[in-house]
Design an enzyme around this catalytic site. Structure first.
Site, PDB file in Angstrom:
ATOM      1  N   TRP A 186      33.161  44.312   3.180  1.00  0.00           N
ATOM      2  CA  TRP A 186      31.440  45.236   3.173  1.00  0.00           C
ATOM      3  C   TRP A 186      30.938  45.795   2.268  1.00  0.00           C
ATOM      4  CZ3 TRP A 186      29.139  40.662   4.370  1.00  0.00           C
ATOM      5  CH2 TRP A 186      29.454  39.448   5.062  1.00  0.00           C
ATOM      6  N   ASP A 236      26.726  51.947   6.709  1.00  0.00           N
ATOM      7  CA  ASP A 236      26.159  49.939   7.018  1.00  0.00           C
ATOM      8  C   ASP A 236      26.622  50.141   8.330  1.00  0.00           C
ATOM      9  OD1 ASP A 236      26.295  47.344   7.665  1.00  0.00           O
ATOM     10  OD2 ASP A 236      27.500  47.231   6.223  1.00  0.00           O
ATOM     11  N   LYS A 251      24.362  40.834  15.410  1.00  0.00           N
ATOM     12  CA  LYS A 251      25.531  41.203  16.343  1.00  0.00           C
ATOM     13  C   LYS A 251      25.145  41.629  17.579  1.00  0.00           C
ATOM     14  CE  LYS A 251      27.993  41.428  11.601  1.00  0.00           C
ATOM     15  NZ  LYS A 251      28.125  40.131  11.395  1.00  0.00           N
TER      16      LYS A 251
END
Ligand code: PLP
Length: 362
Positions: free
Chosen positions: A102, A172, A196
């Site tokens: 990511w 992030d 999530k």
């Protein structure tokens, strides 16, 4: 109805109480004869949910007053682009700490906008670790330093965050926001896709220090300029109202369950149970990340050989365990233990792992 043991990496398990609550008023929100999905986003009913979610997030994460909280769309992935578009000026560089796929994706988007620099990378050890804070390289040209607090695919997590007076840190936090106490004031911007720990997919939370708004270029497309969403309090256009409603329920559930401190404690118990099972198996199960960098959210492990791994995943599925296959880019197994995963599911998984181990002992 019997529910499955859900270890998905995202979208992932939601708290049973939240789903029950949402179901109870799905057709008639507060007995008003309409679903919340059918209300105008300009209605007072929706506004209350929108403001309530903002306030609850501020309260739970202890967000200081000089920060804005935004609800955006486009996922965490759009933030990969918006961050350099808004904050990376000519003559500066975006400093990226590369701890996984990511982070690499975030870097790739920044490279399209301006100059970048890799302040540290754990690629050489296949992203099995988080770099020592002292080894990160900074420069006077850094517009910001970007990191990924939890690496969903590789199963690693920062235990402490870097801090210095010159750098604007951006994180992030898609896969561990709300899972532990957080020094928000060490960051200039924090972002997270909701799917999530925060709720269903569809809304992305951005926590932004107000002084970041000063140097944004004036030629950005309206929707990609953070000031648009700050000025209109995330209501410039139609927000994902149902996702924000679900977010508000998840935040209320978090508060009802003792807030971040209690959640963090329970998360540690869940994680320890699973890592103890892995470490106690004497090499039958092998954790893939270095011990000091292990994630409390995504536990990644391997079994000896692909055949046994496939059998493990097949038998697990038959026993009602969902989402244990590792990310397609790395293989292996992964159990995601987000806030809403009950400890009973982790006990059940550990029992299954013990049984499987004894059955297939080699
Ligand atoms: N960052 C991290 C750490 C993630 O785990 C994910 C998705 O799993 C993303 C970014 C991408 O999020 P989205 O799908 O919301 O764009």
């Amino acid at each position: 109805m019997e529910r499955r043991y859900n270890f998905n990496a995202g979208p992932s398990a939601l708290p049973q109480e939240v789903l029950d609550h949402a179901q109870s008023e799905l057709l008639s929100y507060q007995q008003l004869g309409m679903s919340i999905m059918e209300f105008s986003h300009r209605s007072k009913e929706y506004q209350k949910i929108h403001d309530g979610a903002n306030e609850l997030l501020r309260e739970l994460l202890n967000i200081p007053d000089d920060y804005e909280v935004l609800f955006l769309q486009g996922g965490a992935s759009l933030q990969f682009s918006m961050i350099p578009m808004n904050f990376l000026s000519e003559g500066q560089q975006g400093n990226y700490v590369i701890t996984g796929s990511w982070a690499q994706k975030a870097l790739k988007e920044a490279e399209k906008i301006g100059n970048t620099f890799i302040g540290s990378s754990s690629q050489a050890d296949d992203f099995r670790s988080i770099p020592d804070l002292g080894t990160i390289k900074y420069s006077d040209q850094d517009a910001y330093v970007h990191l990924t607090s939890n690496n969903t695919i590789h199963g690693t997590q920062w235990k402490h965050f870097p801090k210095n007076d010159q750098s604007r840190f951006i994180a992030d936090m898609s896969s561990d926001i709300l899972s532990r106490s957080l020094p928000v004031d060490q960051f200039s911007l924090i972002y997270a896709g909701a799917q999530k720990n925060l709720g269903p997919a569809g809304v992305t939370v951005v926590i932004l220090k107000k002084d970041m708004l000063k140097n944004i270029p004036d030629n950005l497309p309206t929707m990609l300029d953070y000031r648009t969403h700050v000025d209109k309090k995330s209501l410039y256009n139609t927000p994902p109202s149902f996702a924000i409603y679900m977010l508000s329920l998840v935040l209320q559930w978090t508060k009802n369950n003792g807030g971040i401190q209690a959640i963090e404690k329970l998360n540690a118990e869940k994680t320890n149970l699973l890592y103890d099972t892995i470490d106690g198996s004497k090499g039958f199960y092998n954790g893939t990340s270095e011990k000091q960098s292990r994630s409390s959210m995504n536990v990644t492990f391997r079994l000896p050989g692909k055949e046994l791994e496939d059998l493990f995943l097949k038998e697990a599925e038959e026993e009602g365990f969902v989402g244990l296959k590792g990310h397609r880019s790395v293989g292996g197994c992964r159990a995601s233990l987000y806030n809403a995963v009950p400890i009973e599911s982790v006990h059940a998984l550990c029992d299954f792992m013990h049984t499987f181990h004894h059955k297939h002992n080699i």
